[in-house]
Design a protein around this motif. Structure first.
Motif, PDB file in Angstrom:
ATOM      1  N   MET B   1       1.017  -1.306  -0.158  1.00 43.13           N
ATOM      2  CA  MET B   1      -0.037   0.036   0.007  1.00 43.13           C
ATOM      3  C   MET B   1       0.921   1.162   0.180  1.00 43.13           C
ATOM      4  SD  MET B   1      -3.179   0.531  -0.269  1.00 43.13           S
ATOM      5  CE  MET B   1      -4.071   1.866  -0.492  1.00 43.13           C
ATOM      6  N   LEU B   2       1.914   1.380   1.091  1.00 39.05           N
ATOM      7  CA  LEU B   2       2.793   2.376   0.810  1.00 39.05           C
ATOM      8  C   LEU B   2       3.553   2.399  -0.300  1.00 39.05           C
ATOM      9  CD1 LEU B   2       3.642   4.606   3.160  1.00 39.05           C
ATOM     10  CD2 LEU B   2       5.706   3.046   3.681  1.00 39.05           C
ATOM     11  N   PHE B   3       3.979   1.288  -0.666  1.00 40.07           N
ATOM     12  CA  PHE B   3       4.699   1.510  -1.993  1.00 40.07           C
ATOM     13  C   PHE B   3       4.029   2.178  -3.276  1.00 40.07           C
ATOM     14  CE2 PHE B   3       6.200  -0.452  -6.083  1.00 40.07           C
ATOM     15  CZ  PHE B   3       7.597  -0.073  -6.022  1.00 40.07           C
ATOM     16  N   VAL B   4       2.686   1.810  -3.351  1.00 34.74           N
ATOM     17  CA  VAL B   4       1.768   2.352  -4.203  1.00 34.74           C
ATOM     18  C   VAL B   4       1.704   3.784  -4.074  1.00 34.74           C
ATOM     19  CG1 VAL B   4      -0.767   2.290  -5.145  1.00 34.74           C
ATOM     20  CG2 VAL B   4       0.635   0.336  -4.500  1.00 34.74           C
ATOM     21  N   HIS B   5       1.528   4.253  -2.904  1.00 33.81           N
ATOM     22  CA  HIS B   5       1.248   5.743  -2.667  1.00 33.81           C
ATOM     23  C   HIS B   5       2.800   6.580  -3.285  1.00 33.81           C
ATOM     24  CE1 HIS B   5      -2.121   6.191  -0.153  1.00 33.81           C
ATOM     25  NE2 HIS B   5      -2.180   5.336  -0.486  1.00 33.81           N
ATOM     26  N   ILE B   6       3.994   5.744  -2.743  1.00 35.59           N
ATOM     27  CA  ILE B   6       5.127   6.496  -3.234  1.00 35.59           C
ATOM     28  C   ILE B   6       5.276   6.623  -4.565  1.00 35.59           C
ATOM     29  CG2 ILE B   6       7.473   6.287  -2.913  1.00 35.59           C
ATOM     30  CD1 ILE B   6       7.355   4.958  -0.334  1.00 35.59           C
ATOM     31  N   ILE B  10       5.306  10.095  -6.898  1.00 35.82           N
ATOM     32  CA  ILE B  10       6.539  10.565  -7.803  1.00 35.82           C
ATOM     33  C   ILE B  10       5.868  10.756  -9.134  1.00 35.82           C
ATOM     34  CG2 ILE B  10       8.448   9.552  -9.013  1.00 35.82           C
ATOM     35  CD1 ILE B  10       9.124   7.723  -6.452  1.00 35.82           C
ATOM     36  N   MET B  11       4.802  10.090  -9.596  1.00 34.34           N
ATOM     37  CA  MET B  11       4.422  10.300 -10.805  1.00 34.34           C
ATOM     38  C   MET B  11       3.627  11.553 -11.025  1.00 34.34           C
ATOM     39  SD  MET B  11       3.135   6.872 -12.271  1.00 34.34           S
ATOM     40  CE  MET B  11       3.300   6.324 -14.033  1.00 34.34           C
ATOM     41  N   LEU B  12       2.801  11.930  -9.921  1.00 38.47           N
ATOM     42  CA  LEU B  12       2.317  13.377  -9.956  1.00 38.47           C
ATOM     43  C   LEU B  12       3.256  14.189  -9.924  1.00 38.47           C
ATOM     44  CD1 LEU B  12      -0.593  12.887  -7.311  1.00 38.47           C
ATOM     45  CD2 LEU B  12      -0.753  12.683  -9.666  1.00 38.47           C
ATOM     46  N   GLY B  46       2.620  15.659 -19.379  1.00 35.76           N
ATOM     47  CA  GLY B  46       2.360  15.936 -17.949  1.00 35.76           C
ATOM     48  C   GLY B  46       0.889  15.301 -17.603  1.00 35.76           C
ATOM     49  N   ALA B  47      -0.037  15.783 -18.446  1.00 38.28           N
ATOM     50  CA  ALA B  47      -1.338  15.022 -18.336  1.00 38.28           C
ATOM     51  C   ALA B  47      -1.290  13.586 -18.071  1.00 38.28           C
ATOM     52  CB  ALA B  47      -2.291  15.621 -19.333  1.00 38.28           C
ATOM     53  N   GLY B  53      -0.658   8.401 -12.610  1.00 41.27           N
ATOM     54  CA  GLY B  53      -0.315   8.550 -11.081  1.00 41.27           C
ATOM     55  C   GLY B  53      -2.115   8.119 -10.258  1.00 41.27           C
ATOM     56  N   LEU B  54      -2.856   8.814 -10.611  1.00 37.62           N
ATOM     57  CA  LEU B  54      -3.987   8.773  -9.998  1.00 37.62           C
ATOM     58  C   LEU B  54      -4.708   7.531 -10.377  1.00 37.62           C
ATOM     59  CD1 LEU B  54      -5.655  12.224 -11.025  1.00 37.62           C
ATOM     60  CD2 LEU B  54      -5.020  11.698  -8.812  1.00 37.62           C
TER      61      LEU B  54
END
Lengths: 162, 93
Positions: B1-6, B10-12, B46-47, B53-54
């Protein structure tokens, strides 16, 4: 006449499915509103999908070719983004803008649009105008204009027309 | 879960970086066509990164399909809009 009706029916199914994907929940209200909206869209548009001249594009082989084109395009978009970012952030701004005029004999409107849009998305090139077979392309650097001749994108568009 | 958030953060950040570069390019470039180069390419990328990321954050659900559709439509309409602006400037003379 029958062909036209079949096309409209296919379009109706595609548009209604699209509407149901976008709506938050599938209820009777959303189906009724969607049906009315889709009927209006189809009634007021002449040719929503490909014209008769472009109907060979419907074959499975062409669709697979089109799908295999997506990763190529994504790679080009990433390359071009990095390229332009490098140029913009360079304090000297090494650009040499100008126009390139190239001739690409493509017959169908669909492939023309595909080619023109792909050129815009590749590094340092921007389609300005299309007159019959002549593409007026603006390039940001000299290397970008050289990359236009006999590019992979052109070959893809050609293969789609065969 | 944490890994996905990181990963999604980064992608955002990468996506925001490309939007920033596109805007800087819009200001720095000398003429209309060069300005279009900066905005189309960087905004498209960028988009793409922000939507990807989302999509990582939402997991697999109906929202993911909608985000994917947003990318598809941005990538279809962005070059078309750039083409129309460039063409309008080209035919002005």
């Amino acid at each position: 006449m029958i062909r036209r009706f079949k096309e409209q029916l296919l379009m109706f199914i595609i548009l209604l499915a699209f509407w149901l994907i976008l709506s938050p929940a599938i209820t009777i209200e959303s189906i009724i509103t969607g049906t009315i909206a889709v009927v209006f869209v189809i009634a007021f548009s002449k040719e929503l999908i490909l014209s008769e001249k472009e109907s060979p594009l419907y074959s499975l082989k062409k669709i697979l070719l089109l799908l295999s084109y997506i990763p190529v395009l994504v790679l080009e978009i990433i390359k071009s983004g990095l390229d332009v970012a490098k140029i913009v952030l360079n304090p000297k701004m090494p650009i040499n803008p100008g126009f390139t005029i190239i001739n690409v004999p493509l017959k169908m409107d669909f492939t023309k649009v595909l080619f023109a849009n792909s050129v815009t998305l590749t590094p340092g090139t921007l389609t300005v105008d299309v007159i019959d077979d002549t593409y007026i392309i603006h390039h940001l650097t000299d290397e970008a204009s050289k990359g236009l001749i006999d590019s992979t994108l052109e070959n893809y568009a050609r293969k789609l027309e065969e | 879960m944490l890994f996905v958030h990181i990963l999604s953060t980064i992608m955002l950040l990468i996506g925001s970086f490309f939007f920033l570069v596109g805007t800087i390019g819009l200001i720095r470039m000398p003429d209309v066509y060069s300005k279009m180069h900066a905005t189309t390419k960087c905004d498209t990328l960028g988009a793409g990164f922000i939507m990807a990321g989302l999509m990582l954050l939402t997991g697999f659900s109906g929202v993911t399909i909608k985000l994917l559709l947003i990318i598809v439509f941005i990538w279809l309409t962005n070059p078309t809009a750039a083409h129309i602006i460039a063409k309008a400037n080209y035919r002005k003379k």
